[in-house]
Design a protein around this motif. Sequence first.
Motif, PDB file in Angstrom:
ATOM      1  N   PRO A 136      25.141  -2.413  -4.897  1.00 53.24           N
ATOM      2  CA  PRO A 136      25.638  -2.398  -6.590  1.00 53.24           C
ATOM      3  C   PRO A 136      27.319  -2.245  -6.435  1.00 53.24           C
ATOM      4  CG  PRO A 136      23.641  -1.201  -6.622  1.00 53.24           C
ATOM      5  CD  PRO A 136      23.413  -2.268  -5.117  1.00 53.24           C
ATOM      6  N   GLU A 137      27.804  -1.325  -5.546  1.00 53.74           N
ATOM      7  CA  GLU A 137      28.683  -0.704  -5.891  1.00 53.74           C
ATOM      8  C   GLU A 137      29.786  -1.430  -5.648  1.00 53.74           C
ATOM      9  OE1 GLU A 137      26.017   0.846  -4.854  1.00 53.74           O
ATOM     10  OE2 GLU A 137      26.879   2.287  -2.731  1.00 53.74           O
ATOM     11  N   ASP A 138      29.635  -3.012  -4.559  1.00 48.61           N
ATOM     12  CA  ASP A 138      30.062  -3.384  -3.615  1.00 48.61           C
ATOM     13  C   ASP A 138      30.799  -4.859  -5.232  1.00 48.61           C
ATOM     14  OD1 ASP A 138      28.392  -3.770  -1.163  1.00 48.61           O
ATOM     15  OD2 ASP A 138      30.182  -3.289  -1.357  1.00 48.61           O
ATOM     16  N   THR A 139      30.210  -4.609  -6.422  1.00 46.02           N
ATOM     17  CA  THR A 139      30.256  -5.384  -6.818  1.00 46.02           C
ATOM     18  C   THR A 139      31.820  -5.337  -7.557  1.00 46.02           C
ATOM     19  OG1 THR A 139      28.025  -5.329  -8.166  1.00 46.02           O
ATOM     20  CG2 THR A 139      29.986  -5.574  -9.772  1.00 46.02           C
ATOM     21  N   ALA A 140      32.685  -7.081  -7.868  1.00 46.44           N
ATOM     22  CA  ALA A 140      34.843  -6.486  -7.908  1.00 46.44           C
ATOM     23  C   ALA A 140      34.382  -7.774  -8.203  1.00 46.44           C
ATOM     24  CB  ALA A 140      34.718  -5.653  -6.675  1.00 46.44           C
ATOM     25  N   VAL A 141      35.604  -8.132  -9.004  1.00 48.46           N
ATOM     26  CA  VAL A 141      36.660  -9.522  -8.378  1.00 48.46           C
ATOM     27  C   VAL A 141      36.575  -9.908  -6.770  1.00 48.46           C
ATOM     28  CG1 VAL A 141      38.191 -11.088  -9.278  1.00 48.46           C
ATOM     29  CG2 VAL A 141      36.702  -9.626 -10.751  1.00 48.46           C
ATOM     30  N   TYR A 142      36.805 -10.681  -6.074  1.00 47.51           N
ATOM     31  CA  TYR A 142      37.443 -10.256  -4.251  1.00 47.51           C
ATOM     32  C   TYR A 142      38.322 -11.047  -4.682  1.00 47.51           C
ATOM     33  CZ  TYR A 142      33.779  -7.332  -3.075  1.00 47.51           C
ATOM     34  OH  TYR A 142      32.399  -6.479  -2.836  1.00 47.51           O
ATOM     35  N   TYR A 143      39.848 -10.899  -3.862  1.00 45.00           N
ATOM     36  CA  TYR A 143      40.952 -11.857  -3.667  1.00 45.00           C
ATOM     37  C   TYR A 143      41.173 -12.008  -2.307  1.00 45.00           C
ATOM     38  CZ  TYR A 143      41.753 -10.494  -8.565  1.00 45.00           C
ATOM     39  OH  TYR A 143      41.675 -10.048 -10.020  1.00 45.00           O
ATOM     40  N   CYS A 144      41.499 -13.001  -1.790  1.00 41.46           N
ATOM     41  CA  CYS A 144      42.504 -13.143  -0.854  1.00 41.46           C
ATOM     42  C   CYS A 144      43.575 -13.558  -0.681  1.00 41.46           C
ATOM     43  CB  CYS A 144      42.090 -14.363   0.093  1.00 41.46           C
ATOM     44  SG  CYS A 144      41.760 -16.319  -0.872  1.00 41.46           S
ATOM     45  N   ALA A 145      44.598 -12.791   0.527  1.00 40.59           N
ATOM     46  CA  ALA A 145      45.604 -12.825   0.029  1.00 40.59           C
ATOM     47  C   ALA A 145      46.485 -12.566   1.871  1.00 40.59           C
ATOM     48  CB  ALA A 145      46.140 -11.344  -0.229  1.00 40.59           C
ATOM     49  N   ALA A 146      47.481 -13.000   1.690  1.00 43.37           N
ATOM     50  CA  ALA A 146      48.589 -13.793   2.821  1.00 43.37           C
ATOM     51  C   ALA A 146      49.530 -12.715   2.222  1.00 43.37           C
ATOM     52  CB  ALA A 146      48.967 -15.049   3.115  1.00 43.37           C
ATOM     53  N   SER A 147      49.956 -12.265   4.160  1.00 42.50           N
ATOM     54  CA  SER A 147      50.954 -11.401   4.504  1.00 42.50           C
ATOM     55  C   SER A 147      51.359 -12.164   5.308  1.00 42.50           C
ATOM     56  CB  SER A 147      50.574 -10.323   4.798  1.00 42.50           C
ATOM     57  OG  SER A 147      51.261  -9.674   5.175  1.00 42.50           O
TER      58      SER A 147
END
Length: 123
Positions: A87-98
């Motif tokens: 349950p603590e993994d609940t979130a909005v997940y974003y990918c990003a490029a560097s």
Amino acid sequence: VQLQASGGGLVQAGGSLRLSCAASGRTFTNYSMGWFRQAPGKEREFVATISWSGRTTYYVDSVKGRFTISRDNAKNTVYLRMNSLKPEDTAVYYCAASARGYGSIQATLYDYWGQGTQVTVSS
């Protein structure tokens, strides 16, 4: 670089999901990639990063052994396989490029961000 994240959803605790992030617009192998997440009322948190080649990865301690980041440079896509979800993994997940080839845990070092995909883990 335009990034399009997908694959989020609702899953029971102990379940699995695979997030995908498709990149377009620039040479994918010029970038290391990262996944971050943001839960309600909390700051954005680093989850995982992968180097441009895919040979180097790094994870936040809370997901080590459960999450796997990978990339397919032929498909311009990075993945986040999430097993044994909590349950603590609940979130909005974003990918990003560097543009830093070997990745970073610091969000400020990422140049491009996707729109986010919601992951909800029920207990």
